[in-house]
Design an enzyme around this catalytic site. Structure first.
Site, mmCIF file in Angstrom:
data_model
loop_
_atom_site.group_PDB
_atom_site.id
_atom_site.type_symbol
_atom_site.label_atom_id
_atom_site.label_comp_id
_atom_site.label_asym_id
_atom_site.label_seq_id
_atom_site.Cartn_x
_atom_site.Cartn_y
_atom_site.Cartn_z
ATOM 1 N N SER A 236 -2.515 6.748 -3.150
ATOM 2 C CA SER A 236 -2.474 5.313 -3.391
ATOM 3 C C SER A 236 -3.848 4.878 -3.890
ATOM 4 O O SER A 236 -4.833 5.618 -3.779
ATOM 5 C CB SER A 236 -2.106 4.569 -2.104
ATOM 6 O OG SER A 236 -2.029 3.174 -2.310
ATOM 7 N N CYS A 237 -3.916 3.669 -4.452
ATOM 8 C CA CYS A 237 -5.194 3.130 -4.921
ATOM 9 C C CYS A 237 -5.036 1.623 -5.057
ATOM 10 O O CYS A 237 -4.301 1.007 -4.294
ATOM 11 C CB CYS A 237 -5.611 3.781 -6.240
ATOM 12 S SG CYS A 237 -4.452 3.530 -7.591
ATOM 13 N N GLY A 238 -5.685 1.017 -6.044
ATOM 14 C CA GLY A 238 -5.558 -0.417 -6.228
ATOM 15 C C GLY A 238 -4.277 -0.813 -6.924
ATOM 16 O O GLY A 238 -3.603 -1.756 -6.527
ATOM 17 N N TRP A 265 -2.117 -0.769 -3.634
ATOM 18 C CA TRP A 265 -2.605 -1.929 -2.888
ATOM 19 C C TRP A 265 -2.231 -3.252 -3.545
ATOM 20 O O TRP A 265 -2.153 -4.292 -2.885
ATOM 21 C CB TRP A 265 -4.120 -1.847 -2.697
ATOM 22 C CG TRP A 265 -4.566 -2.698 -1.556
ATOM 23 C CD1 TRP A 265 -5.199 -3.907 -1.618
ATOM 24 C CD2 TRP A 265 -4.349 -2.440 -0.159
ATOM 25 N NE1 TRP A 265 -5.412 -4.406 -0.344
ATOM 26 C CE2 TRP A 265 -4.901 -3.515 0.567
ATOM 27 C CE3 TRP A 265 -3.761 -1.387 0.541
ATOM 28 C CZ2 TRP A 265 -4.872 -3.577 1.951
ATOM 29 C CZ3 TRP A 265 -3.738 -1.441 1.925
ATOM 30 C CH2 TRP A 265 -4.288 -2.533 2.614
#
Length: 286
Positions: A236-238, A265
């Protein structure tokens, strides 16, 4: 290729020697955050690798959602890349300006859609320019072709699945955002986003996998993420882009039991019904 290097990453020397081959497609997948103050389209127009096709991750995406650059339907993806003259049987080399920032996302996207021979350029366009390699300003003419998708839905995590993963701790969550954003010590760049991380997540900032845009060796990658190799991983990330840097590292090490949370996110942090934790991350081996 050296046994200490990822089989998915190619050198500038190799790419330059292959330019012009009939089955080679080079994609400029540059993408920047506002804070980076760079314009991907303007840089492409000013000079790109000869024959490179501009791949806009915001355009070839699912436009039915408010989330940024989410994965499109297989049919839409196939139609768009077919218009660009790309088939699933081509050798595809993806690069971005920085080196290992946005290009792994397009590498992942093509693989999820069924392409087999997809690679990332080590060092990116910045490295290419620094070495004085050839550039061109003219956009290539596309000869439309057919891309036949073979979508692997199992590699993409939705919000409902992510809820289950968080509650069950069945997979290791690897978060590619900065340590400051992970710990809620830095604000999120998108307005209205809560700060923190998902319960059980581990901080693995995407920047720890490369040095000056060049991917680390396999032993270095293994040292960085060895704790995550013992169980299935969801990255996952932004907004689903740099999560693929971790995916690239995992796949390079032969860890194929991994998925990517596409909403990341931007989705999780924008809701008020998703659990969030704040506090410092576990230190990452550099």
């Amino acid at each position: 290729m050296s046994e200490t290097k990822s089989r998915f990453v190619v050198s500038a020397d190799w790419l330059q020697s292959e330019l012009g081959k009939a089955d080679l497609r080079v994609l400029d997948a540059s993408f920047y955050l506002p804070a980076q103050k760079r314009d991907a389209d303007a840089e492409y127009a000013a000079g790109h690798i000869p024959g490179a096709i501009r791949f806009d991750q915001d355009k070839i995406a699912d436009h039915s959602t408010s989330l940024p650059h989410t994965i499109p339907s297989p049919d839409y993806f196939a139609a768009e890349v077919g218009r660009l003259g790309i088939s699933e049987n081509d050798r595809i080399v993806v690069y971005d300006g920085i080196g290992l920032f946005a290009s792994p996302r397009v590498w992942w996207l093509f693989r999820v859609m069924g392409a087999k021979n997809v690679f990332v350029l080590d060092g990116g366009l910045d490295g290419w320019k620094a070495e004085g390699r050839p550039l061109e300003t003219a956009a290539p003419k596309h000869v439309p072709t057919t891309f036949t998708p073979n979508f692997d839905e199992s590699r993409v995590v939705t919000l409902d699945t992510m809820r289950d993963i968080v509650s069950s701790a069945a997979m290791q969550i690897a978060d590619a955002r900065s340590a400051g954003r992970f710990a809620a010590a830095e604000p999120e760049p998108r307005v209205g986003m809560r700060s923190g991380h998902m319960p059980g997540a581990r901080s693995l900032p995407s920047g720890v996998f490369a040095n000056q845009g060049r991917f680390k060796s396999l032993p270095e990658l293994r040292q960085t993420i060895e704790d995550a190799l013992s169980k299935p991983v969801v990255t996952s990330c932004g907004s689903g882009i740099t999560a693929a840097v971790i995916t690239l590292a995992l796949e390079s090490l032969g860890h194929h039991d991994n998925k990517l949370y596409d909403g990341s996110w931007s989705e999780w942090g924008s809701r008020d019904d998703t659990p969030i934790v704040t506090g410092p991350p576990t230190p990452v081996k550099a």
